[in-house]
Motif scaffolding. Structure first.
Motif, mmCIF file in Angstrom:
data_model
loop_
_atom_site.group_PDB
_atom_site.id
_atom_site.type_symbol
_atom_site.label_atom_id
_atom_site.label_comp_id
_atom_site.label_asym_id
_atom_site.label_seq_id
_atom_site.Cartn_x
_atom_site.Cartn_y
_atom_site.Cartn_z
ATOM 1 N N GLY A 28 -18.983 -91.375 -29.249
ATOM 2 C CA GLY A 28 -19.912 -92.110 -28.379
ATOM 3 C C GLY A 28 -21.290 -91.475 -28.388
ATOM 4 O O GLY A 28 -22.310 -92.160 -28.520
ATOM 5 N N HIS B 287 -15.283 -96.841 -32.518
ATOM 6 C CA HIS B 287 -15.392 -96.406 -31.121
ATOM 7 C C HIS B 287 -14.739 -97.445 -30.187
ATOM 8 O O HIS B 287 -13.987 -97.086 -29.270
ATOM 9 C CB HIS B 287 -16.873 -96.213 -30.781
ATOM 10 C CG HIS B 287 -17.125 -95.695 -29.402
ATOM 11 N ND1 HIS B 287 -16.992 -94.375 -29.055
ATOM 12 C CD2 HIS B 287 -17.496 -96.322 -28.256
ATOM 13 C CE1 HIS B 287 -17.281 -94.215 -27.773
ATOM 14 N NE2 HIS B 287 -17.589 -95.384 -27.255
ATOM 15 N N LYS B 288 -14.995 -98.711 -30.460
ATOM 16 C CA LYS B 288 -14.439 -99.759 -29.587
ATOM 17 C C LYS B 288 -12.915 -99.818 -29.741
ATOM 18 O O LYS B 288 -12.180 -99.918 -28.759
ATOM 19 C CB LYS B 288 -15.065 -101.118 -29.923
ATOM 20 C CG LYS B 288 -16.555 -101.153 -29.570
ATOM 21 C CD LYS B 288 -17.215 -102.436 -30.006
ATOM 22 C CE LYS B 288 -18.733 -102.319 -29.873
ATOM 23 N NZ LYS B 288 -19.449 -103.488 -30.372
ATOM 24 N N LYS C 181 -20.659 -88.898 -18.531
ATOM 25 C CA LYS C 181 -21.190 -87.570 -18.164
ATOM 26 C C LYS C 181 -20.290 -86.939 -17.093
ATOM 27 O O LYS C 181 -19.991 -85.748 -17.126
ATOM 28 C CB LYS C 181 -22.624 -87.673 -17.613
ATOM 29 C CG LYS C 181 -23.643 -88.232 -18.599
ATOM 30 C CD LYS C 181 -24.009 -87.206 -19.656
ATOM 31 C CE LYS C 181 -25.098 -87.687 -20.611
ATOM 32 N NZ LYS C 181 -24.643 -88.596 -21.678
ATOM 33 N N HIS D 218 -21.660 -96.922 -18.272
ATOM 34 C CA HIS D 218 -20.807 -96.247 -19.270
ATOM 35 C C HIS D 218 -21.298 -94.809 -19.485
ATOM 36 O O HIS D 218 -20.512 -93.864 -19.484
ATOM 37 C CB HIS D 218 -20.918 -97.059 -20.569
ATOM 38 C CG HIS D 218 -19.860 -96.782 -21.600
ATOM 39 N ND1 HIS D 218 -18.523 -96.968 -21.367
ATOM 40 C CD2 HIS D 218 -19.953 -96.359 -22.904
ATOM 41 C CE1 HIS D 218 -17.840 -96.682 -22.473
ATOM 42 N NE2 HIS D 218 -18.685 -96.302 -23.417
HETATM 43 C C1 HEM Z 1 -12.330 -93.678 -22.843
HETATM 44 C C2 HEM Z 1 -12.976 -94.456 -23.685
HETATM 45 C C3 HEM Z 1 -14.419 -94.253 -24.036
HETATM 46 C C4 HEM Z 1 -15.188 -93.112 -24.030
HETATM 47 C C5 HEM Z 1 -14.763 -91.689 -23.656
HETATM 48 C C6 HEM Z 1 -16.524 -93.502 -24.455
HETATM 49 C C7 HEM Z 1 -17.591 -92.626 -24.563
HETATM 50 C C8 HEM Z 1 -18.879 -92.988 -24.893
HETATM 51 C C9 HEM Z 1 -20.018 -92.102 -24.866
HETATM 52 C C10 HEM Z 1 -19.994 -90.614 -24.474
HETATM 53 C C11 HEM Z 1 -21.100 -92.829 -25.242
HETATM 54 C C12 HEM Z 1 -22.555 -92.343 -25.324
HETATM 55 C C13 HEM Z 1 -23.210 -92.622 -23.980
HETATM 56 C C14 HEM Z 1 -24.659 -92.169 -23.964
HETATM 57 O O1 HEM Z 1 -24.889 -90.953 -23.840
HETATM 58 O O2 HEM Z 1 -25.539 -93.055 -24.059
HETATM 59 C C15 HEM Z 1 -20.648 -94.168 -25.550
HETATM 60 C C16 HEM Z 1 -21.449 -95.194 -26.028
HETATM 61 C C17 HEM Z 1 -20.980 -96.444 -26.350
HETATM 62 N N1 HEM Z 1 -19.719 -96.958 -26.082
HETATM 63 FE FE1 HEM Z 1 -18.142 -95.916 -25.385
HETATM 64 N N2 HEM Z 1 -16.539 -94.859 -24.710
HETATM 65 C C18 HEM Z 1 -15.274 -95.356 -24.473
HETATM 66 C C19 HEM Z 1 -14.849 -96.664 -24.605
HETATM 67 C C20 HEM Z 1 -15.634 -97.701 -25.107
HETATM 68 C C21 HEM Z 1 -15.197 -99.084 -25.291
HETATM 69 C C22 HEM Z 1 -13.787 -99.615 -24.984
HETATM 70 C C23 HEM Z 1 -16.270 -99.765 -25.807
HETATM 71 C C24 HEM Z 1 -16.390 -101.232 -26.190
HETATM 72 C C25 HEM Z 1 -15.417 -102.099 -26.291
HETATM 73 C C26 HEM Z 1 -17.367 -98.825 -25.937
HETATM 74 C C27 HEM Z 1 -18.622 -99.142 -26.443
HETATM 75 C C28 HEM Z 1 -19.675 -98.264 -26.544
HETATM 76 C C29 HEM Z 1 -20.949 -98.603 -27.166
HETATM 77 C C30 HEM Z 1 -21.306 -99.929 -27.840
HETATM 78 C C31 HEM Z 1 -21.774 -97.468 -27.033
HETATM 79 C C32 HEM Z 1 -23.217 -97.310 -27.508
HETATM 80 C C33 HEM Z 1 -24.126 -97.689 -26.378
HETATM 81 C C34 HEM Z 1 -25.560 -97.500 -26.769
HETATM 82 O O3 HEM Z 1 -25.916 -97.799 -27.921
HETATM 83 O O4 HEM Z 1 -26.303 -97.020 -25.908
HETATM 84 N N3 HEM Z 1 -16.957 -97.591 -25.484
HETATM 85 N N4 HEM Z 1 -19.298 -94.251 -25.306
#
Ligand code: HEM
Ligand code: HEM
Length: 180
Positions: A32, A51-52, A148, A143
């Motif tokens: 992420g 990631h998704k 954090k 999110h």
């Molecule tokens: C326990 C599950 C998950 C964890 C631990 C997690 C963790 C993270 C982290 C740490 C970030 C970076 C946040 C930042 O500092 O801006 C992130 C970004 C993101 N996550 Fe997750 N995530 C999880 C589940 C998901 C799911 C299920 C989806 C979508 C179906 C998703 C979609 C995204 C996307 C698209 C971004 C990029 C957002 C951006 O471009 O700013 N995540 N995630």
């Protein structure tokens, strides 16, 4: 080999779920943080997809884990009751809340982009938020804040487990091999 928990030991199923989830969650945090630093494009779209997909894996595991807790309750905490035990319990509950809210907020933010949310590039998941830039910004900031908080909680959880193990009470050993 004991699959179920007993009043003083962790069974194999809880231990496998705990360590599989720990590995998956740490991988997801790294992934992420990596993607949030990137400009989305054709060359890195697969990382978003990964990631998704793994994120839905976390959601599935947490539901299984909650179900298993109902069938096979976790053992009694080690040591005398007190503030430390209450804090540990509150921390464990917070883990469950975050690990449900984080995937849902990611799913909502991704739905708001208007791009199909897919699992393993194969199955389209139902959107859970309307397409809008404001919605996208809102859900992704939720999110980010929640992730954090999760990072802080993991650090405290690991330090507490190591501290208790160093003090010799067998807390970590019990989560690794079942009993003290
Ligand atoms: C326990 C599950 C998950 C964890 C631990 C997690 C963790 C993270 C982290 C740490 C970030 C970076 C946040 C930042 O500092 O801006 C992130 C970004 C993101 N996550 Fe997750 N995530 C999880 C589940 C998901 C799911 C299920 C989806 C979508 C179906 C998703 C979609 C995204 C996307 C698209 C971004 C990029 C957002 C951006 O471009 O700013 N995540 N995630
Ligand atoms: C990174 C993600 C992690 C998550 C989400 C997590 C979550 C949890 C949860 C919810 C529990 C309560 C028992 C249960 O519901 O099954 C627990 C217990 C435990 N965890 Fe973790 N954990 C993580 C990582 C770790 C790590 C890296 C360690 C080792 C340093 C660790 C050591 C322990 C120990 C020793 C217990 C048993 C505590 C007790 O008996 O009171 N965990 N963990």
């Amino acid at each position: 080999m004991a699959f179920r928990n007993t009043p003083d030991s962790f069974g194999l199923i809880t231990r496998v779920l705990h360590w599989a989830m720990a590995l998956l969650v740490l991988t997801m945090l790294a992934l992420g943080l990596r993607i949030s630093d990137m400009e989305p494009g054709l060359s890195n779209l697969w990382l978003y997809g990964l990631h998704k997909t793994l994120g839905f894996g976390v959601l599935t595991l947490i539901v299984l884990r909650l179900g298993w807790h109902l069938i096979s309750p976790v053992p009694k905490p080690i040591g005398p009751p007190g503030l430390a035990q209450l804090a540990a319990r509150a921390g464990h509950i917070l883990f469950y809340v975050l690990l449900i809210a984080i995937p849902i907020s990611g799913w909502a933010g991704s739905s708001a982009t208007g791009i199909d949310v897919m699992i393993a590039d194969r199955w389209v998941v139902q959107p859970i938020a309307e397409v809008s830039e404001a919605g996208e910004a809102f859900w992704f900031s939720v999110h980010e804040v929640l992730t954090k908080i999760l990072i802080g909680l993991i650090i405290v959880h690991m330090l507490a487990a190591l501290k208790r193990e160093l003090a010799g009470d067998g807390t970590l050993r019990r989560m690794i091999r079942g009993r003290v």
